[in-house]
Scaffold this motif. Structure first.
Motif, PDB file in Angstrom:
ATOM      1  N   GLY A 141     -23.797-144.310  -8.195  1.00  0.00           N
ATOM      2  CA  GLY A 141     -25.069-144.711  -9.215  1.00  0.00           C
ATOM      3  C   GLY A 141     -24.658-144.630 -10.662  1.00  0.00           C
ATOM      4  O   GLY A 141     -23.521-144.594 -10.964  1.00  0.00           O
ATOM      5  N   LEU A 142     -25.663-144.954 -11.249  1.00  0.00           N
ATOM      6  CA  LEU A 142     -25.275-145.024 -12.933  1.00  0.00           C
ATOM      7  C   LEU A 142     -26.274-144.007 -13.510  1.00  0.00           C
ATOM      8  O   LEU A 142     -27.520-143.853 -13.428  1.00  0.00           O
ATOM      9  CB  LEU A 142     -25.672-146.385 -13.249  1.00  0.00           C
ATOM     10  CG  LEU A 142     -24.819-147.335 -12.573  1.00  0.00           C
ATOM     11  CD1 LEU A 142     -25.320-148.872 -13.194  1.00  0.00           C
ATOM     12  CD2 LEU A 142     -23.377-147.267 -13.304  1.00  0.00           C
ATOM     13  N   SER A 151     -33.786-141.791 -11.876  1.00  0.00           N
ATOM     14  CA  SER A 151     -33.058-142.824 -12.000  1.00  0.00           C
ATOM     15  C   SER A 151     -32.171-143.064 -10.762  1.00  0.00           C
ATOM     16  O   SER A 151     -31.924-143.973 -10.355  1.00  0.00           O
ATOM     17  CB  SER A 151     -32.607-143.321 -13.149  1.00  0.00           C
ATOM     18  OG  SER A 151     -31.482-142.663 -13.234  1.00  0.00           O
ATOM     19  N   THR A 210     -30.211-144.903  -5.171  1.00  0.00           N
ATOM     20  CA  THR A 210     -28.909-144.699  -4.996  1.00  0.00           C
ATOM     21  C   THR A 210     -29.086-143.573  -3.736  1.00  0.00           C
ATOM     22  O   THR A 210     -28.165-143.711  -2.701  1.00  0.00           O
ATOM     23  CB  THR A 210     -28.143-144.048  -6.143  1.00  0.00           C
ATOM     24  OG1 THR A 210     -28.340-144.775  -7.370  1.00  0.00           O
ATOM     25  CG2 THR A 210     -26.909-143.985  -5.957  1.00  0.00           C
TER      26      THR A 210
END
Ligand SMILES: [Ca+2]
Ligand SMILES: [Ca+2]
Ligand SMILES: [Ca+2]
Ligand SMILES: [Ca+2]
Ligand SMILES: [Ca+2]
Ligand SMILES: [Ca+2]
Ligand SMILES: [Ca+2]
Ligand SMILES: [Ca+2]
Ligand SMILES: [Ca+2]
Ligand SMILES: [Ca+2]
Ligand SMILES: [Ca+2]
Ligand SMILES: [Ca+2]
Lengths: 203, 203, 203, 203, 203, 203
Positions: free
Chosen positions: E20-21, E99, E103
């Motif tokens: 993920g980011l 966010s 993910t």
């Protein structure tokens, strides 16, 4: 703003209702501990705006009775078949401290045996798990409140006997004191042989 | 305002009642750890206004005994059939820290074996899960309190032995010290072979 | 005020006792992670005044072992039949952070296999759920503490290897380092084939 | 910012909907207590942005009814077969205190008996576990609000009777007061013999 | 002080490990979401120092997959027979926000299907319960971090496409973007048909 | 910093997705309430960064539907066989208050009946346990937001009708309003007879 209502002694017709003595911001006061049983599976509920220490007192009192069930003519299974609710009116007033311990033990014992509580009797004292009765504070204020409310007999810890010396004799005239060492002493004094009317059948 | 009552040693007639040593804001003090068992299903209750670390000590002590059940003549099933309640009077005084660990272990072991605790004995020490006894603080104050309360023998960690050097010999005269490394050392010293009167039958 | 006791290495006779390295306000320190098993139903207990992140490390370590049971000669059912308790002495000192992750994994693995832990070995490193070993802080202080305590071999993450360059060679002379990437690397180094005396029979 | 909506009396077609009297920052107000039952296993849910003391009132009211089930033509098993939900609109306004106790008891009793509640009736009073009705505050403001909302009859504690003297007769003209001592007094006044349309069949 | 380790992409040999980011106080960063399954009864565990919103993302992702089980070749019973643990290293760093939603969904889907995740792929996006992918913040910083870590393909919400205009072309050269609207879009891109080596047998 | 995304109406292909109207720090906004069902045993999960009052709204809505199951062609057992999850995107934005009550009720009813929700419809209103729809605040801002998002019909409480007078006619031109008194009014307007494609089979 909570309403402080001045209590007066109210008789002994209910099983599980016992008169205690509290020491509040506005002086001594009598209070009631009420225990109600309903068929269930041993759930334990506490109400009355109680602090952690006061809740622990109820837990200790119940455990003491569970582990001494035969002494009260009960079996340990009795406790698994009833839901127990202990309440201390009045809900608007926060309450804490260990001094209602013996009052709670007497309330629970009266509820489970359905025996009447001695008339015009009040009490204050901490309970320990082995059944010792420890001294508590505010004895003078509590006694004045008891007398004002129509109480005739008071149970306190043997270790609180010395606190009576600080009280002018006129204030305690007409009061009978019981100095106790154990919870069993308390129950022998407080619980009558007579059951309440239409008693629950606890087995 | 809590009432600080000065304790004195109280005999060994009850299973599960063990004398510990505490270090409070007002100096050393003896305290009691009380364990009560009632038929149930392994529920574990802790009362006495205990902080998180002190509650953990009780959890460690109970787990230690569960995983060493055979060494005490017990089976691991014994622990599933009884509800265990550990209480440390007095409710008005908050208590915390790991130093009651061995006192709790002894209290639990006495309750489950129904063996008497040695007379006039007190103890202080942290317990670890593998059974090590770690040193604790306030040894000097605790010993003075023990002597004042009528204690004759004291169990402390071997690693606390050095703390005795700071105490004038006159203060520890007449006291017998046991320096221990493991909980099993503690139990061998503290638990008599003799059971209490009318012992519970734990299986 | 908690007592800071300076630890020294204590041998490998107990299953489930593993030496870790901690970085505290007063410098590096060795610490022990202790795991105890008792027959039960998979309950998981954590004690030792642990913060949330350190508790999560233990949860991750246990889950890693559960999902890799066959690699350790265990079945996933093994974990359902035992209650697991992980403790980190000393109770008076709050502990947190992820760096005890591999120590906890080794402690749990030793307890469930009853295999001895290599002598004079300490370790520090974060564990991830897939078994990666992440680098941690305070390597220099931890190594000094390990040496002082009698440790001869140290397991750290491969990503911590670069931290050794900041340490004067004299301070690490005589220490053997193992740089690892996975938890399985750790267990291969840390667990001996030999079981402890009188091992539990885990199935 | 919550919206204060001024309530008016709304009829008695629903079982379990009872009109109470509250004393808020902006004066007296009527409020509704709503009880809903659905087949289940005795789960108890409370909503309406209620504080701890108000939640306790609901618990006491339910326990009172459970332990007096036969007096309402119910069995104690009835309570195990239904999930009970008590709600006090409006969600944006925090509510607390013990004064809705008898309103909650009446709401629960109406829901379990499916009996209609008397029209144009409101009430306020604390409940205790033995069924006593204690006095509450804000009587004057509550009565003014009740009249404004179309209420014709009001139930209050006998101990609140004296509060009426402070109110100018013109404000209470046309209102009928019931002064009660027990919850059973309340239920006798508040619950009609008539059931609601399409009543649930509670056994 | 937590140690910020700079991550680099690490391959796709493990089921349930997805890149993920994240957007942190010190800029963009890649992070891993790890899912582990072990035989059990549907228990769900979350670790990694996660805030409430991030925990909710995992709950939403799991529920989405449960209610779309057949689309993944699973049955709803599959979820009852396995305990699921989702972890986000590194424990010392608190993480929050929605966010990581997609993910987590990809990590869970990979774990339950045992299908490999596409190599050199990272993603960021909020998940909703119906499977929509919502835009998230910090796209620029996240993309820079992804490129630095060796990522070649990035999945983001269609609604984040406009954020690419703010980034100099040189910084995104060599990156392939997937703009998605639904979680199913994500899974089609991210999950290979190929299973990992020695896959678990999920039924 | 949360990202505020401006929503536009998104169709009615999903069961359980209903458009509500919220009043936030940055003005009016539409929001979605999403309900997902999966086979289970009546577990109820709420996500979306919801405050206590908003969670209570969902609880009230679900209880209302449970106790009115037959009116929706359901049985009370239906609710025991499915796990219910209600989510309100977007996770980064905290949400509270009772005004999503009827939106939640409609979302749950659509999910359990698998009936489509009327197109281009939005709603706002508090629900009570007996099914009343109470007025809520921010009507003007909510209506402006609804129009901007492509909404054509709006359901509000009859008691909010007066709030329309404060809005210039041009702003509400082309909008159709439904003024309701009960949740059943809402469901009759909002739920189409037509089911969604490939509906779940709820019994
Ligand atoms: Ca009073
Ligand atoms: Ca008392
Ligand atoms: Ca004392
Ligand atoms: Ca002690
Ligand atoms: Ca130390
Ligand atoms: Ca370590
Ligand atoms: Ca109102
Ligand atoms: Ca009321
Ligand atoms: Ca990192
Ligand atoms: Ca992400
Ligand atoms: Ca938005
Ligand atoms: Ca709404």
């Amino acid at each position: 703003v909570p309403i402080y209502t001045r209590e007066t002694y109210e008789g002994n017709e209910f099983a599980g209702v016992v008169t205690g003595l509290a020491w509040t911001a506005v002086g001594g006061e009598i209070l009631y501990v009420e225990t109600s049983l309903s068929k269930g599976k041993g759930r334990f509920t506490l109400t009355g705006n109680l602090g952690e220490v006061m809740k622990e007192s109820a837990t200790i009192a119940l455990e003491y009775l569970r582990s001494h069930a035969p002494d009260l003519g009960l079996t340990s299974q009795s406790f698994e078949k009833w839901d127990v609710h202990v309440h201390v009116p009045e809900g608007a007033i926060p309450k804490d401290g260990p001094s209602a311990g013996i009052t709670m033990a007497t309330s629970l014992a009266s509820a489970f045996t359905q025996r009447k509580v001695k008339r015009n009797l009040a009490m204050t004292g901490e309970i320990t798990l082995r059944g010792k009765v420890l001294p508590v504070g505010g004895i003078k204020e509590k006694i004045l409140a008891a007398k004002r409310a129509g109480i005739k007999e008071i149970i306190i810890s043997r270790q609180n006997e010395k606190d009576l010396e600080e009280i002018k004799p006129i204030y305690i005239k007409g009061l009978k004191f019981h100095f106790v060492e154990t919870v069993m002493d308390v129950l022998e004094i407080a619980l009558l042989k007579q059951k309440v009317n239409s008693p629950l059948r606890i087995r």
